[in-house]
Enzyme design. Sequence first.
Site, PDB file in Angstrom:
ATOM      1  CD  GLN A  64       2.561  22.105  -8.468  1.00 37.01           C
ATOM      2  OE1 GLN A  64       3.651  21.601  -8.705  1.00 37.01           O
ATOM      3  NE2 GLN A  64       2.438  23.208  -7.772  1.00 37.01           N
ATOM      4  N   GLY A  73       7.804  22.019   3.079  1.00 37.85           N
ATOM      5  CA  GLY A  73       8.597  21.453   1.990  1.00 37.85           C
ATOM      6  C   GLY A  73       9.856  20.775   2.493  1.00 37.85           C
ATOM      7  NE  ARG A  74      13.480  24.625   1.085  1.00 40.38           N
ATOM      8  CZ  ARG A  74      13.880  25.881   0.939  1.00 40.38           C
ATOM      9  NH1 ARG A  74      15.060  26.128   0.399  1.00 40.38           N
ATOM     10  NH2 ARG A  74      13.109  26.881   1.310  1.00 40.38           N
ATOM     11  CE1 TYR A 109       9.123  24.864 -14.218  1.00 44.29           C
ATOM     12  CE2 TYR A 109       8.087  25.480 -12.139  1.00 44.29           C
ATOM     13  CZ  TYR A 109       9.168  24.962 -12.841  1.00 44.29           C
ATOM     14  OH  TYR A 109      10.297  24.561 -12.174  1.00 44.29           O
ATOM     15  N   PRO A 128       4.149  20.365  -2.822  1.00 45.82           N
ATOM     16  CG  PRO A 128       3.328  21.559  -4.642  1.00 45.82           C
ATOM     17  CD  PRO A 128       3.220  21.445  -3.157  1.00 45.82           C
TER      18      PRO A 128
HETATM   19  C1  LIG Z   1      13.306  19.472  -4.276  1.00 46.55           C
HETATM   20  C2  LIG Z   1      12.221  20.481  -4.488  1.00 46.55           C
HETATM   21  C3  LIG Z   1      11.306  20.313  -5.519  1.00 46.55           C
HETATM   22  C4  LIG Z   1      10.255  21.236  -5.694  1.00 46.55           C
HETATM   23  N1  LIG Z   1       9.306  20.987  -6.666  1.00 46.55           N
HETATM   24  C5  LIG Z   1       8.201  21.762  -6.714  1.00 46.55           C
HETATM   25  C6  LIG Z   1       7.107  21.417  -7.550  1.00 46.55           C
HETATM   26  O1  LIG Z   1       7.095  20.367  -8.216  1.00 46.55           O
HETATM   27  N2  LIG Z   1       6.052  22.280  -7.582  1.00 46.55           N
HETATM   28  C7  LIG Z   1       6.010  23.412  -6.806  1.00 46.55           C
HETATM   29  O2  LIG Z   1       5.031  24.168  -6.874  1.00 46.55           O
HETATM   30  N3  LIG Z   1       7.012  23.728  -5.982  1.00 46.55           N
HETATM   31  C8  LIG Z   1       8.087  22.928  -5.897  1.00 46.55           C
HETATM   32  N4  LIG Z   1       9.066  23.207  -4.990  1.00 46.55           N
HETATM   33  C9  LIG Z   1       8.869  24.331  -4.034  1.00 46.55           C
HETATM   34  C10 LIG Z   1       8.307  23.782  -2.716  1.00 46.55           C
HETATM   35  O3  LIG Z   1       7.026  23.206  -2.884  1.00 46.55           O
HETATM   36  C11 LIG Z   1       8.201  24.897  -1.658  1.00 46.55           C
HETATM   37  O4  LIG Z   1       7.289  25.853  -2.113  1.00 46.55           O
HETATM   38  C12 LIG Z   1       9.554  25.553  -1.378  1.00 46.55           C
HETATM   39  O5  LIG Z   1      10.559  24.569  -1.185  1.00 46.55           O
HETATM   40  C13 LIG Z   1       9.480  26.465  -0.140  1.00 46.55           C
HETATM   41  O6  LIG Z   1       9.012  25.751   0.983  1.00 46.55           O
HETATM   42  P1  LIG Z   1      10.036  25.150   2.112  1.00 46.55           P
HETATM   43  O7  LIG Z   1      10.855  26.282   2.633  1.00 46.55           O
HETATM   44  O8  LIG Z   1       9.119  24.548   3.154  1.00 46.55           O
HETATM   45  O9  LIG Z   1      10.888  24.112   1.435  1.00 46.55           O
HETATM   46  C14 LIG Z   1      10.144  22.343  -4.832  1.00 46.55           C
HETATM   47  C15 LIG Z   1      11.094  22.529  -3.834  1.00 46.55           C
HETATM   48  C16 LIG Z   1      12.107  21.613  -3.631  1.00 46.55           C
HETATM   49  C17 LIG Z   1      13.077  21.816  -2.499  1.00 46.55           C
END
Ligand SMILES: Cc1cc2nc3c(=O)[nH]c(=O)nc-3n(C[C@H](O)[C@H](O)[C@H](O)COP(=O)(O)O)c2cc1C
Length: 404
Positions: free
Chosen positions: A114, A346-347, A201, A38
Amino acid sequence: MNSARLIRLEPDMPDIPLLFQPYTLRGVTLKNRVVVSPMGTYSAEDGRLTPFQFAHYERMAMGGAGLVIMEQTFVTRAGRVSNGDPGLWADSHIEPMSRLVSEMKRYGARTGIQISHGGRKGGQQRAYDGNGPITERDLAAGDEPLYPMGASALPLAEEWLTPIEMNEAQIEGIVEAFVAGARRALLASFDLLELHLAHGYLLQSFLSPLANQRRDRWGGSLENRMRLPLTVVERLRDIMPDSMPLLARLSVTDWMEGGWTEDDSVILAGKLKEAGVDLIDCSSGGNMRAGATNSNLARGPGYQVALSDRLRREAGIATAAVGMIRTPQYAEEILQGGKADLVCIGRQILFNPFWVRHAAWEMGVERDFATWPEPYGWWLDKWARALAANGEDPLGPERFPEPS
Ligand SMILES: Cc1cc2nc3c(=O)[nH]c(=O)nc-3n(C[C@H](O)[C@H](O)[C@H](O)COP(=O)(O)O)c2cc1C
């Protein structure tokens, strides 16, 4: 870390990497084990989805993930983190969501949402507008003020807004709001729900002694601090069909002295399981003073995988691992090692929305574009053959990054 364990399957080999094997939770089967994590897009208007979100999520579904979890979506208007967040507080939110869900399902993706309340982290600007408290300038530009509330009147850090301490009636009201929001998500036909128990949160802030210093039945002992999240889970399970999975994204640790710990999470995970949570999506942090979320910090590959591994082993619950999982080989290694049941990307998937399809190509799972959208697949199949005749590969020089 894993280059010695590269898994290279030829297309005709019968064994399929775990990453591409189906996975079932209750009545929902994912076609593979990749989850789009998410991620907030800050693009909603008055809680309603906008065209950017349609483009974004349809592209994620088209990219081949087994499950796409829609960003943190808020059960009350005042409980949003920013004015750009999507909502579930009004019936008018259902119709656009329902349209989006059916579009995503056309690509074979399962869909999750979520559900959340911002708690003491509410009242912020959209991340790309500055990520600080909403300013007079934002209000003049049309944003509305948002008033954070929390377990205690403690700001996350000096520059953050001070939340009002919630009274009993407000806590009851939030539980009802989660139930009403979940009902709307059911009406929008999501396949599953993910409850946000992470990143500081509202629900996670009740867990953490850093944010919850109450002395009533909602604070103090571990049992009291777990009461609100568990109450919400029980109430959600009451209205959800038995066949529908409920996931929880948990900050397994605050990474801070005096905060929520991994040991606490093992206990909570057992209780969440008993209350009807099917899988814990293992994240961390968010109550930190330096940076709003963990993803703001420099972290190495798979920095949260050990948290997933521990909860899976010690609480006996299915888990998802998330955080700097960038290559399919590493994702496969996590699954093969029994450290998680699913991996969230994610990213890396923002960077490459076709990550899953490229992974399937790289791992030899699909080399004929049969499951690609037809308008692409037919041509790409011919193109790949032409490339092969020249000794080239569709992934070309854009190979997956090697973890450092
Ligand atoms: C732009 C952005 C928005 C995010 N929004 C949420 C969110 O709405 N809910 C959540 O649980 N995590 C959120 N995250 C965290 C990501 O879901 C993820 O856990 C985090 O980026 C680490 O994973 P990654 O290294 O694959 O990016 C967000 C991350 C990014 C970069």
